[in-house]
Scaffold this motif. Structure first.
Motif, PDB file in Angstrom:
ATOM      1  N   LEU A  54      23.922  13.791  21.351  1.00 24.90           N
ATOM      2  CA  LEU A  54      23.885  12.494  20.867  1.00 24.90           C
ATOM      3  C   LEU A  54      24.558  11.548  21.745  1.00 24.90           C
ATOM      4  CD1 LEU A  54      24.918  12.911  17.032  1.00 24.90           C
ATOM      5  CD2 LEU A  54      22.535  12.201  17.890  1.00 24.90           C
ATOM      6  N   THR A  55      25.239  12.125  22.960  1.00 23.82           N
ATOM      7  CA  THR A  55      25.771  11.010  24.102  1.00 23.82           C
ATOM      8  C   THR A  55      24.638  10.434  24.628  1.00 23.82           C
ATOM      9  OG1 THR A  55      25.828  12.840  25.355  1.00 23.82           O
ATOM     10  CG2 THR A  55      27.969  12.612  24.122  1.00 23.82           C
ATOM     11  N   CYS A  56      23.288  11.075  24.722  1.00 29.83           N
ATOM     12  CA  CYS A  56      22.396  10.402  25.381  1.00 29.83           C
ATOM     13  C   CYS A  56      21.275  10.048  24.278  1.00 29.83           C
ATOM     14  CB  CYS A  56      21.589  11.433  26.554  1.00 29.83           C
ATOM     15  SG  CYS A  56      22.697  11.741  27.941  1.00 29.83           S
ATOM     16  N   HIS A  57      20.939  10.969  23.255  1.00 29.21           N
ATOM     17  CA  HIS A  57      19.956  10.774  22.365  1.00 29.21           C
ATOM     18  C   HIS A  57      20.643   9.760  21.233  1.00 29.21           C
ATOM     19  CE1 HIS A  57      16.943  13.155  24.487  1.00 29.21           C
ATOM     20  NE2 HIS A  57      17.903  13.659  24.625  1.00 29.21           N
ATOM     21  N   THR A  58      21.052   8.684  21.641  1.00 32.22           N
ATOM     22  CA  THR A  58      21.764   7.723  20.610  1.00 32.22           C
ATOM     23  C   THR A  58      21.356   7.997  19.175  1.00 32.22           C
ATOM     24  OG1 THR A  58      21.206   5.804  21.388  1.00 32.22           O
ATOM     25  CG2 THR A  58      23.169   6.797  22.440  1.00 32.22           C
ATOM     26  N   GLU A  59      19.885   7.778  19.061  1.00 26.32           N
ATOM     27  CA  GLU A  59      19.326   7.424  17.792  1.00 26.32           C
ATOM     28  C   GLU A  59      18.681   8.556  17.094  1.00 26.32           C
ATOM     29  OE1 GLU A  59      19.775   4.149  16.903  1.00 26.32           O
ATOM     30  OE2 GLU A  59      20.813   4.036  18.765  1.00 26.32           O
ATOM     31  N   ALA A  61      19.876  11.545  15.663  1.00 28.56           N
ATOM     32  CA  ALA A  61      20.205  11.684  14.201  1.00 28.56           C
ATOM     33  C   ALA A  61      19.877  10.642  13.139  1.00 28.56           C
ATOM     34  CB  ALA A  61      21.919  12.152  14.226  1.00 28.56           C
ATOM     35  N   LYS A  62      20.242   9.444  13.629  1.00 30.31           N
ATOM     36  CA  LYS A  62      19.707   8.602  12.490  1.00 30.31           C
ATOM     37  C   LYS A  62      18.147   8.648  12.292  1.00 30.31           C
ATOM     38  CE  LYS A  62      23.080   5.040  14.329  1.00 30.31           C
ATOM     39  NZ  LYS A  62      22.971   5.402  15.853  1.00 30.31           N
ATOM     40  N   GLN A  63      17.544   9.143  13.234  1.00 31.95           N
ATOM     41  CA  GLN A  63      16.092   9.155  12.933  1.00 31.95           C
ATOM     42  C   GLN A  63      15.944  10.125  12.113  1.00 31.95           C
ATOM     43  OE1 GLN A  63      14.252   9.554  16.748  1.00 31.95           O
ATOM     44  NE2 GLN A  63      14.219   7.339  17.311  1.00 31.95           N
ATOM     45  N   ILE A  64      16.391  11.474  12.157  1.00 30.54           N
ATOM     46  CA  ILE A  64      16.496  12.763  11.527  1.00 30.54           C
ATOM     47  C   ILE A  64      16.519  12.259   9.990  1.00 30.54           C
ATOM     48  CG2 ILE A  64      17.250  14.950  10.938  1.00 30.54           C
ATOM     49  CD1 ILE A  64      15.248  15.071  13.059  1.00 30.54           C
ATOM     50  N   SER A 121      26.323  12.270   7.749  1.00 25.03           N
ATOM     51  CA  SER A 121      26.847  12.831   9.145  1.00 25.03           C
ATOM     52  C   SER A 121      25.809  13.030  10.014  1.00 25.03           C
ATOM     53  CB  SER A 121      27.554  14.239   8.744  1.00 25.03           C
ATOM     54  OG  SER A 121      27.568  15.250   9.894  1.00 25.03           O
ATOM     55  N   GLU A 122      26.140  12.730  11.379  1.00 25.14           N
ATOM     56  CA  GLU A 122      25.344  12.697  12.402  1.00 25.14           C
ATOM     57  C   GLU A 122      25.457  14.039  13.190  1.00 25.14           C
ATOM     58  OE1 GLU A 122      24.563   9.600  15.151  1.00 25.14           O
ATOM     59  OE2 GLU A 122      24.703   7.957  13.367  1.00 25.14           O
ATOM     60  N   GLU A 123      26.712  14.618  13.237  1.00 24.75           N
ATOM     61  CA  GLU A 123      26.874  15.596  13.905  1.00 24.75           C
ATOM     62  C   GLU A 123      26.382  17.021  12.915  1.00 24.75           C
ATOM     63  OE1 GLU A 123      31.199  16.054  14.456  1.00 24.75           O
ATOM     64  OE2 GLU A 123      31.223  17.341  12.717  1.00 24.75           O
ATOM     65  N   ASN A 124      25.999  16.731  11.851  1.00 28.31           N
ATOM     66  CA  ASN A 124      25.296  17.794  11.146  1.00 28.31           C
ATOM     67  C   ASN A 124      24.041  18.021  11.318  1.00 28.31           C
ATOM     68  OD1 ASN A 124      27.677  18.608  10.180  1.00 28.31           O
ATOM     69  ND2 ASN A 124      27.829  17.916   8.015  1.00 28.31           N
ATOM     70  N   VAL A 125      23.448  17.197  11.834  1.00 29.41           N
ATOM     71  CA  VAL A 125      21.992  17.360  12.194  1.00 29.41           C
ATOM     72  C   VAL A 125      21.766  18.673  13.248  1.00 29.41           C
ATOM     73  CG1 VAL A 125      20.069  16.199  13.689  1.00 29.41           C
ATOM     74  CG2 VAL A 125      21.292  14.932  11.885  1.00 29.41           C
ATOM     75  N   LYS A 216       6.608  10.508  15.753  1.00 30.95           N
ATOM     76  CA  LYS A 216       7.114   9.327  16.196  1.00 30.95           C
ATOM     77  C   LYS A 216       8.653   9.187  15.647  1.00 30.95           C
ATOM     78  CE  LYS A 216       6.208   4.557  17.238  1.00 30.95           C
ATOM     79  NZ  LYS A 216       5.533   3.380  16.891  1.00 30.95           N
ATOM     80  N   SER A 217       9.624   9.111  16.419  1.00 35.91           N
ATOM     81  CA  SER A 217      11.069   8.735  15.679  1.00 35.91           C
ATOM     82  C   SER A 217      11.451   9.940  15.030  1.00 35.91           C
ATOM     83  CB  SER A 217      10.975   7.515  15.164  1.00 35.91           C
ATOM     84  OG  SER A 217      10.704   6.317  15.924  1.00 35.91           O
TER      85      SER A 217
END
Ligand code: HEM
Lengths: 511, 202
Positions: A54-59, A61-64, A121-125, A216-217
């Protein structure tokens, strides 16, 4: 000691990485994840890897978070029905929610064990489950690591696009085992030859799932909850707009791809799949076609559950699950289908004396959106609430589940409680059938069905109503009249001719 | 005996190619219908539709020929000698009675033939062409404003006309052997010349 051991394995890993061209080069990517600092660390857990991604792919987890893969929850826009793996009941393992700690081994997240799971939770992706390219990722191994810890660093450093193997880890083994569920998706599709699937042919076109199921996304196109039995009037491009999903044959082949115009004219009524997938389960695996839960629970002389197998080694009885039947090289059933599927959901009532359709496919001959479509019909018997006349969720897993207690009553009670549905306390078994769309295992063109497969009295479409099929249909009365008329004419002519001969001979004998 | 020239070159060509095509179409048509298996459905369709186009081409020529040569008049129905013809086929033909009708280049068909061919040309054939073309262009109906038509009806009419065509074919082939001598008509349609009895001076 462990440090020494790890460095040993790291050396091996480096040797492999150096010897083989890097993945980034192999797939033509401009980024080599092996060179990123964020990934150059010993990860202790899955969520740690995700944080690094997520440090690079910032979006990402939100997409998932917005996808069915994450929510297991989907409202069908056509029917308003609430579907998704969390909500539907099927006639395989019946229901996921009461068994979520087990079933979430196919969830794209870490740690969904009960209803306290944090869906925000983003890190749970779980990035690796889809993007691992080492082939060593295993959710099971990650959850219950043995002696040898999974090498998360190596996996993180070699991430790449999804593959038939990553998608297949769940989708080729749906229904609780290899090849069980779909019929057109089983582990032989991971490395198919051209005869099994022209597109995925590992030595040929070598399509991955995402070549058709574009994302896509992270929103993967296609899927049976909201299916499309036909194209959208032309070719489309991945993700261009969601209405025009890429996951149809027509999105690449167009609406009239055949050389023979007469064949193209069939596409108004017939889905491509109908002719081009002559049989399913054509690989190395049979698929399950019958699952009878009502016979479960028989134990051996020691009071232990047992398993019986057929000559091929396939389970035909399992004390925990009941009777099974398997089939290979199966000719599909054919039904009218317009893309809308209506599930029998928890709470929907039915007549248990009849075979219950777990998912009815909408469509008919007069509906321009309908096509004749091939399906696998999965049949079986499963528990239902004998008073309320509804399907039931069942807890099979865990120490209180049926597979341990062999007690239906508590298993159903606990299952229904976990989904918040009422249970009368009395259960029975209802015969059910469920239709699975057949769309993979596309055969080479010259193996497609020929005309007589359907244009015959007892052809594959014998049961299809509402269309006149030359060679299949005729009017009995007209045919009868035809035979009578032609035979009378022949008889009349024969008689007339015979009389002429007789009279001529008589004349001759007189002179 | 006297020889007269009845069937011109085009007529003979037209007749035999049409005969061949119709035989092929009946054969393949009823295979498509599911009555028997011969070529296989796919080849039957190919032969049937190819023959259909050839036949349609032939008909365009034939219509043109009939109109420009005035030969269409040969098919104007007449009641003159009609009963005599019927009587001839019911009795006279057995007792070797003289044929009530005398062919000439101007009047090639006896009144019964005229009637039969007229039904063939105005009823059976056009029904087959029209329903056949509709059948062929089934997918274009919507665009042609024929969306209310249904394939079953078209197919049933096509089949019914095809049955009549077979009946005509059988009767016609039999009649071909019912000339002054059994082979007289056949010869005429092959060579163009028919042998007829000398006409007695009136
Ligand atoms: C211009 C002339 C004709 C055309 C365009 C035509 C066209 C067709 C077509 C398109 C079909 C359906 C095949 C398919 O499923 O694709 C058909 C069927 C058939 N044709 Fe013809 N045809 C013609 C003349 C004839 C003739 C002369 C005969 C017989 C003497 C005949 C007998 C049949 C029969 C029996 C069928 C099967 C009908 C059924 O079972 O539905 N046709 N024809």
């Amino acid at each position: 000691m462990t440090i020494v051991k790890q460095s040993f394995w790291t050396t091996i890993a480096i040797a492999v990485v150096v010897a083989a061209p890097s993945l980034a080069m192999a797939i033509g990517s401009t980024a080599d994840h092996g060179k990123f600092e964020a990934l150059d660390q010993q990860f202790a857990s899955g969520p740690e890897v995700t944080r690094a991604c997520l440090t690079c792919h910032t979006e990402a987890a939100k997409q998932i978070h917005g996808t069915k893969h994450w929510t297991w929850d989907f409202v069908n826009p056509k029917t308003g029905q609430r579907l998704g793996k969390k909500n539907v009941i099927n006639n395989f393992c019946v229901s996921a929610t009461p068994n979520i700690a087990e079933c979430s081994s196919c969830h794209v997240g870490y740690g969904w064990k009960d209803d306290t799971f944090d869906f925000s939770s983003e890190e749970n992706v779980d990035c690796l489950v889809c993007h691992d390219t080492t082939g060593t990722y295993s959710k099971k191994a990650l959850r219950t690591p043995g002696k040898r810890k999974p090498n998360l660093k190596k996996m993180a450093q070699s991430v790449g696009p999804t593959s038939r193997a990553t998608c297949g880890a769940c989708h080729l083994s749906g229904g609780g085992g290899d090849a069980v569920k779909h019929g057109d998706l089983d582990p032989s599709v991971e490395h198919p030859d051209v005869f099994l699937d022209v597109h995925m042919d590992a030595d040929g076109l070598d399509f991955t799932c995402s070549d058709c199921h574009g994302a896509k996304s992270h929103k993967v196109e296609g899927g049976r909850y909201d299916a499309k039995p036909h194209g959208n009037g032309g070719m489309t491009k991945h993700g261009k707009d969601e209405e025009h999903s890429h996951a149809t044959c027509q999105s690449c082949h167009g609406d009239a791809p055949m050389k023979d115009e007469k064949l193209n004219e069939h596409t108004d009524k017939i889905a491509c799949q109908t002719c081009h997938i002559p049989e399913y389960s054509r690989g190395d695996y049979p698929t399950k076609t019958w699952w009878d839960w009502s016979t479960a629970g028989t134990l051996d002389v020691d009071g232990k559950p047992f398993v019986a197998k057929d000559d091929w080694g396939w389970e035909v009885y399992n004390s925990k699950k009941g009777d099974f039947r398997w089939q290979r090289n199966v000719v599909p059933d054919y039904v009218w289908f317009n893309g809308t599927i209506r599930y029998t959901l928890l709470g929907d009532t039915f007549d248990p004396a009849k075979v219950l359709s777990v998912n009815a496919l909408d469509g008919g001959p007069d509906d321009p959106d309908s096509r004749i479509y091939p399906v696998k019909v999965m049949r079986g018997k499963q528990p239902y609430d004998a008073v309320n006349k509804t399907l039931t969720a069942v807890q099979t897993t865990g120490k209180d589940g049926y597979w341990t207690t062999f007690d239906w009553d508590t298993a159903i009670d606990r299952g229904m409680t976990s989904v918040g549905a009422p249970y009368s306390g009395r259960y029975g078994f209802v015969e059910t059938e469920m239709k699975w769309l057949i769309t993979h295992m596309v055969a080479p063109a010259d193996e497609a069905l020929g005309c007589p497969s359907c244009h015959a009295k007892d052809g594959r479409l014998a049961a299809i109503e509402g269309v006149y099929i030359p060679g299949r249909d005729s009017n009995r009365l007209l045919d009868l009249a035809g035979y009578v008329l032609v035979l009378l004419t022949l008889a009349g002519v024969a008689l007339h001719g015979a009389l002429r001969v007789v009279f001529a001979l008589r004349r001759r004998s007189r002179t | 005996m006297q020889r007269i020239y009845i069937f011109k070159r085009f007529e003979r060509f037209w007749h035999w190619s049409q005969a061949l095509l119709i035989a092929l179409m009946a054969l393949t048509g009823f295979e498509i219908h599911g009555t028997y298996k011969l070529l296989g459905f796919e080849d039957a369709i190919t032969v049937h539709t190819t023959s259909a186009w050839v036949l349609i081409g032939l008909w365009v020529f034939a219509i043109f020929w009939h109109l420009t040569t005035g030969e269409w008049r040969q098919y104007i129905p007449t009641t003159e000698k009609l009963l005599a013809m019927v009587r001839y086929y019911v009795t006279g033909i057995f007792t070797n009675a003289p044929h009530p009708f005398r062919v000439t280049g101007l009047s090639k068909h006896n009144p019964l033939q005229r009637l039969a061919y007229l039904v063939f040309k105005l009823v059976i054939a056009p029904t087959l062409w029209i329903t056949g073309l509709l059948y062929l262009y089934y997918n274009a109906w919507e665009a042609w404003g024929l969306g209310d038509l249904d394939l079953e009806t078209v197919a049933l009419i096509h089949t019914a006309a095809a049955i009549l065509m077979v009946v005509f074919f059988v009767g016609h082939v039999y009649m071909a052997f019912s000339g002054q001598t059994p082979l007289a008509h056949l010869k005429a349609m092959i060579t163009g010349w028919e042998e007829v009895e000398e006409e007695k001076e009136a």
